[in-house]
Motif scaffolding. Structure first.
Motif, PDB file in Angstrom:
ATOM      1  N   HIS A  81       0.820  -1.209   0.000  1.00  0.00           N
ATOM      2  CA  HIS A  81       0.000   0.000   0.000  1.00  0.00           C
ATOM      3  C   HIS A  81       0.855   1.261   0.000  1.00  0.00           C
ATOM      4  CE1 HIS A  81      -2.785  -2.945   2.208  1.00  0.00           C
ATOM      5  NE2 HIS A  81      -3.240  -2.827   0.969  1.00  0.00           N
ATOM      6  N   ALA A  82       0.252   2.349  -0.451  1.00  0.00           N
ATOM      7  CA  ALA A  82       0.831   3.685  -0.349  1.00  0.00           C
ATOM      8  C   ALA A  82      -0.156   4.541   0.443  1.00  0.00           C
ATOM      9  CB  ALA A  82       1.071   4.289  -1.730  1.00  0.00           C
ATOM     10  N   VAL A  83       0.290   5.039   1.580  1.00  0.00           N
ATOM     11  CA  VAL A  83      -0.550   5.845   2.465  1.00  0.00           C
ATOM     12  C   VAL A  83      -0.379   7.311   2.083  1.00  0.00           C
ATOM     13  CG1 VAL A  83      -1.128   6.395   4.853  1.00  0.00           C
ATOM     14  CG2 VAL A  83      -0.156   4.147   4.286  1.00  0.00           C
ATOM     15  N   LEU A  84      -1.489   7.982   1.804  1.00  0.00           N
ATOM     16  CA  LEU A  84      -1.453   9.387   1.397  1.00  0.00           C
ATOM     17  C   LEU A  84      -1.779  10.261   2.600  1.00  0.00           C
ATOM     18  CD1 LEU A  84      -0.979  11.241  -0.980  1.00  0.00           C
ATOM     19  CD2 LEU A  84      -3.362  10.918  -1.670  1.00  0.00           C
ATOM     20  N   LEU A  85      -0.887  11.207   2.890  1.00  0.00           N
ATOM     21  CA  LEU A  85      -0.988  12.042   4.080  1.00  0.00           C
ATOM     22  C   LEU A  85      -1.437  13.458   3.732  1.00  0.00           C
ATOM     23  CD1 LEU A  85       2.446  11.032   5.669  1.00  0.00           C
ATOM     24  CD2 LEU A  85       0.217   9.966   6.079  1.00  0.00           C
ATOM     25  N   ASP A  86      -1.714  14.233   4.783  1.00  0.00           N
ATOM     26  CA  ASP A  86      -1.920  15.684   4.679  1.00  0.00           C
ATOM     27  C   ASP A  86      -3.023  16.038   3.699  1.00  0.00           C
ATOM     28  OD1 ASP A  86      -1.694  18.358   5.020  1.00  0.00           O
ATOM     29  OD2 ASP A  86       0.312  18.561   4.169  1.00  0.00           O
ATOM     30  N   LEU A  87      -4.260  15.786   4.107  1.00  0.00           N
ATOM     31  CA  LEU A  87      -5.413  16.041   3.242  1.00  0.00           C
ATOM     32  C   LEU A  87      -5.984  17.442   3.439  1.00  0.00           C
ATOM     33  CD1 LEU A  87      -6.128  13.601   1.435  1.00  0.00           C
ATOM     34  CD2 LEU A  87      -5.172  12.823   3.592  1.00  0.00           C
ATOM     35  N   ASP A  88      -5.140  18.390   3.842  1.00  0.00           N
ATOM     36  CA  ASP A  88      -5.599  19.761   4.102  1.00  0.00           C
ATOM     37  C   ASP A  88      -6.187  20.441   2.875  1.00  0.00           C
ATOM     38  OD1 ASP A  88      -4.521  19.287   6.546  1.00  0.00           O
ATOM     39  OD2 ASP A  88      -2.935  20.772   6.417  1.00  0.00           O
ATOM     40  N   HIS A  89      -5.633  20.106   1.707  1.00  0.00           N
ATOM     41  CA  HIS A  89      -5.977  20.859   0.496  1.00  0.00           C
ATOM     42  C   HIS A  89      -6.884  20.083  -0.460  1.00  0.00           C
ATOM     43  CE1 HIS A  89      -3.019  23.837   1.706  1.00  0.00           C
ATOM     44  NE2 HIS A  89      -2.154  22.847   1.904  1.00  0.00           N
ATOM     45  N   VAL A  90      -7.509  19.030   0.040  1.00  0.00           N
ATOM     46  CA  VAL A  90      -8.420  18.258  -0.811  1.00  0.00           C
ATOM     47  C   VAL A  90      -9.512  19.178  -1.351  1.00  0.00           C
ATOM     48  CG1 VAL A  90     -10.259  16.529  -0.728  1.00  0.00           C
ATOM     49  CG2 VAL A  90      -8.014  15.994   0.185  1.00  0.00           C
ATOM     50  N   GLY A  91      -9.842  18.992  -2.606  1.00  0.00           N
ATOM     51  CA  GLY A  91     -10.887  19.792  -3.220  1.00  0.00           C
ATOM     52  C   GLY A  91     -11.258  19.220  -4.570  1.00  0.00           C
ATOM     53  N   VAL A  92     -11.909  20.046  -5.382  1.00  0.00           N
ATOM     54  CA  VAL A  92     -12.311  19.661  -6.727  1.00  0.00           C
ATOM     55  C   VAL A  92     -11.609  20.594  -7.702  1.00  0.00           C
ATOM     56  CG1 VAL A  92     -14.231  19.402  -8.322  1.00  0.00           C
ATOM     57  CG2 VAL A  92     -14.534  18.805  -5.915  1.00  0.00           C
ATOM     58  N   SER A  93     -10.852  19.999  -8.623  1.00  0.00           N
ATOM     59  CA  SER A  93     -10.089  20.817  -9.566  1.00  0.00           C
ATOM     60  C   SER A  93      -9.593  19.926 -10.695  1.00  0.00           C
ATOM     61  CB  SER A  93      -8.915  21.488  -8.851  1.00  0.00           C
ATOM     62  OG  SER A  93      -8.240  22.405  -9.705  1.00  0.00           O
ATOM     63  N   ASP A  94      -8.760  20.511 -11.558  1.00  0.00           N
ATOM     64  CA  ASP A  94      -8.114  19.771 -12.642  1.00  0.00           C
ATOM     65  C   ASP A  94      -7.189  18.726 -12.036  1.00  0.00           C
ATOM     66  OD1 ASP A  94      -6.771  18.875 -14.874  1.00  0.00           O
ATOM     67  OD2 ASP A  94      -5.752  20.780 -15.281  1.00  0.00           O
ATOM     68  N   GLN A  95      -7.478  17.449 -12.261  1.00  0.00           N
ATOM     69  CA  GLN A  95      -6.705  16.395 -11.615  1.00  0.00           C
ATOM     70  C   GLN A  95      -5.279  16.297 -12.132  1.00  0.00           C
ATOM     71  OE1 GLN A  95      -9.497  13.077 -12.167  1.00  0.00           O
ATOM     72  NE2 GLN A  95     -10.108  13.264 -10.023  1.00  0.00           N
ATOM     73  N   ALA A  96      -5.019  16.841 -13.288  1.00  0.00           N
ATOM     74  CA  ALA A  96      -3.639  16.860 -13.784  1.00  0.00           C
ATOM     75  C   ALA A  96      -2.726  17.654 -12.858  1.00  0.00           C
ATOM     76  CB  ALA A  96      -3.597  17.447 -15.196  1.00  0.00           C
ATOM     77  N   GLY A  97      -3.302  18.534 -12.038  1.00  0.00           N
ATOM     78  CA  GLY A  97      -2.495  19.344 -11.127  1.00  0.00           C
ATOM     79  C   GLY A  97      -1.752  18.520 -10.098  1.00  0.00           C
ATOM     80  N   ASP A  98      -2.370  17.443  -9.603  1.00  0.00           N
ATOM     81  CA  ASP A  98      -1.686  16.599  -8.618  1.00  0.00           C
ATOM     82  C   ASP A  98      -0.460  15.926  -9.229  1.00  0.00           C
ATOM     83  OD1 ASP A  98      -3.269  17.089  -6.409  1.00  0.00           O
ATOM     84  OD2 ASP A  98      -4.555  15.345  -6.694  1.00  0.00           O
TER      85      ASP A  98
ATOM     86  N   ALA B 157       4.659  22.857 -15.003  1.00  0.00           N
ATOM     87  CA  ALA B 157       5.212  24.211 -15.118  1.00  0.00           C
ATOM     88  C   ALA B 157       4.535  25.162 -14.135  1.00  0.00           C
ATOM     89  CB  ALA B 157       5.062  24.718 -16.552  1.00  0.00           C
ATOM     90  N   VAL B 158       3.210  25.012 -13.954  1.00  0.00           N
ATOM     91  CA  VAL B 158       2.495  25.822 -12.966  1.00  0.00           C
ATOM     92  C   VAL B 158       3.090  25.588 -11.578  1.00  0.00           C
ATOM     93  CG1 VAL B 158       0.275  26.167 -11.798  1.00  0.00           C
ATOM     94  CG2 VAL B 158       0.349  25.925 -14.286  1.00  0.00           C
ATOM     95  N   ALA B 159       3.291  24.327 -11.229  1.00  0.00           N
ATOM     96  CA  ALA B 159       3.838  23.998  -9.911  1.00  0.00           C
ATOM     97  C   ALA B 159       5.249  24.546  -9.739  1.00  0.00           C
ATOM     98  CB  ALA B 159       3.827  22.485  -9.713  1.00  0.00           C
ATOM     99  N   LEU B 160       6.042  24.553 -10.804  1.00  0.00           N
ATOM    100  CA  LEU B 160       7.396  25.089 -10.709  1.00  0.00           C
ATOM    101  C   LEU B 160       7.384  26.591 -10.468  1.00  0.00           C
ATOM    102  CD1 LEU B 160       9.064  22.935 -13.485  1.00  0.00           C
ATOM    103  CD2 LEU B 160       9.716  22.953 -11.061  1.00  0.00           C
ATOM    104  N   GLU B 161       6.419  27.308 -11.070  1.00  0.00           N
ATOM    105  CA  GLU B 161       6.344  28.735 -10.744  1.00  0.00           C
ATOM    106  C   GLU B 161       5.909  28.931  -9.295  1.00  0.00           C
ATOM    107  OE1 GLU B 161       5.288  33.121 -12.217  1.00  0.00           O
ATOM    108  OE2 GLU B 161       4.456  31.504 -13.442  1.00  0.00           O
ATOM    109  N   ARG B 162       4.970  28.111  -8.837  1.00  0.00           N
ATOM    110  CA  ARG B 162       4.557  28.189  -7.432  1.00  0.00           C
ATOM    111  C   ARG B 162       5.761  27.964  -6.515  1.00  0.00           C
ATOM    112  NH1 ARG B 162       1.589  23.602  -7.043  1.00  0.00           N
ATOM    113  NH2 ARG B 162      -0.038  24.593  -8.315  1.00  0.00           N
TER     114      ARG B 162
END
Length: 442
Positions: free
Chosen positions: A329-346, A404-409
């Motif tokens: 398994h892979a455990v996913l942590l830190d769900l602070d920013h869960v929302g609805v958006s373009d899934q390619a962003g993750d 590229a968006v994430a790299l500017e962030r």
């Protein structure tokens, strides 16, 4: 202009304060050898040992530094010069030291008023035990600070004396944010239980009035631990490659989940923020500000030529440090920013984190080349696994664009933490490289 500062004996002194640009004052505040003795004098430290743990600078908006001074955590907020002239020493809490930093000692944080209570085991133990439905009379607990972001949140590990297991408790500055995280938790962990790879730690308590959300501790090896020196060996690369594939499958399974949140995450709004932040940086660093503004415009132009986004459940801050590996398994942590958006962003944010790792300095050029090649192979393994699990190669251009968006962030964050560092410029160049290669396949 004059300012009131604190003498070593604790008394107040009024003295001339030269008019200096905010950027210069913040750069001074980031010099631990200079700030150490000042902070030690202000808080009564035994010596002037000092380290800068974190910082955030937005010109004209905020300038905050987190120090460790003689074993104590100190928050420093750079005051505007007019405030220094009109505010007495200790106004709004804390002591003012040169170059105009209002200093307060952890756990006192004006945006986290319940933090002193939450880090006190004698106060937290009974309250948390009661929230967990466990006997709380005479209960004793231990707390360990895992992470602290001034004005935002603090994360603690909590264990009860004589009881197995432990908990991760996160205090938020905004009770509404804590309530949203707690409200979404049951659907998220329930969905994960039906997945082959994905797991999410269960949320077991929510102290609403204190803005505290508590999760059960879970076992696992941090994925990030596989991205260090072990990449210098073929065996280490093989282990990390399999782990990356597992992370890609887990993310795809999260994206299969029906939305559990009403929180939207608009990339258009983020591009607007990029433009505003770039304009602020341009005031003090014209070259970098222009590069950031140009990248934001290029992102907008490229977005118009992309396929339509696939909106759905997103993690919102997906990177290697958010994964634990536990058997299959892979455990996913830190769900602070869960929302609805373009899934390619993750996926794009995850890939940008690997690219950022390749930019960190190493001792030898040959080491840098080998590390960069290994990280590139890991990025390919993650991306291939994710796309295969999703059975959708059409999202690849959007993933490259979101990288590229994430790299500017990340460039904006790098500059905010260390305005003199060259890392922000390197990240901008990497983002432009992503856009240059937008049509390439993995």
């Amino acid at each position: 202009m004059s300012a009131r500062v604190r003498r070593p004996d604790g008394s107040a002194a009024v003295g001339p304060l030269p008019v200096r640009p905010e950027m210069d004052r913040f750069a001074e505040a980031l010099r631990p050898r200079l700030m150490g003795p000042r902070l030690a004098d202000a808080v009564g430290g035994a010596d002037g040992s000092c380290h800068v743990l974190d910082a955030k600078y937005e010109p004209g908006v905020r300038a905050t530094v987190l120090y460790e001074c003689a074993g104590r955590l100190l928050r420093g907020d750079l005051l505007p010069l007019p405030d220094l002239e009109t505010s007495p020493v200790g106004a709004a809490g804390g002591t003012v030291v040169a170059p105009g930093m209002r200093v307060s000692g952890f756990p006192h944080d004006p945006e986290l008023p319940f933090l002193p209570e939450l880090v006190n085991p004698a106060r937290l133990g009974p309250v948390l035990a009661e929230a967990l439905g466990a006997p709380h009379r005479g209960v004793r607990c231990r707390t360990t600070l895992l992470r602290y972001r001034p004005g935002k949140r603090a994360t603690l590990r909590v264990t009860f004396v004589g009881r197995p297991g432990g908990y991760v408790a996160k205090a938020y500055h905004d009770p509404a944010k804590a309530a949203a995280v707690a409200g979404e938790a049951p659907a998220l962990s329930g969905h994960a239980q039906g997945c082959a790879t994905l797991r999410i730690p269960p949320t077991v308590a929510h102290l609403r009035e204190r803005g505290l959300v508590v999760q059960q501790c879970v076992p696992g090896l941090p994925l990030e631990a596989l991205l260090g020196r072990s990449l210098s060996t073929a065996g280490g690369v093989r282990v990390a490659t399999e782990a990356m594939s597992r992370a890609g499958r887990a993310l795809a399974e999260l994206h299969d989940m029906p939305p559990a949140s009403s929180r939207g995450r608009s990339v258009d709004a983020e591009l607007d923020r990029f433009g505003r932040r770039a304009a602020g940086i341009a005031v003090v660093d014209p070259r970098l500000g222009a590069a950031l503004a140009g990248l934001a415009e290029r992102l907008r132009d490229a977005q118009a030529r992309l396929p339509a986004p696939v909106a759905g459940t997103v993690h919102g801050d997906c990177k290697p440090s958010q994964f634990l590996l536990d058997g299959p398994h892979a455990v996913l942590l830190d769900l602070d920013h869960v929302g609805v958006s373009d899934q390619a962003g993750d996926a794009g944010t995850f890939l940008a984190s690997l690219r950022q790792l390749s930019l960190r300095p190493v001792a030898r050029t040959s080491d840098r080349s080998a590390r960069s090649g290994a990280l590139s192979a890991l990025a390919t393994a993650f991306l291939r696994s994710y796309l295969e699990a999703r059975a959708d190669d059409a999202t690849l251009p959007r993933i490259r664009w979101q990288e590229a968006v994430a790299l500017e962030r990340k460039a904006l964050r790098a500059w905010a933490r260390a305005p003199g560092s060259p890392m922000a410029g390197r990240l901008v160049r990497e983002a432009n490289t992503c856009l240059d290669r937008l049509t390439e396949t993995p």
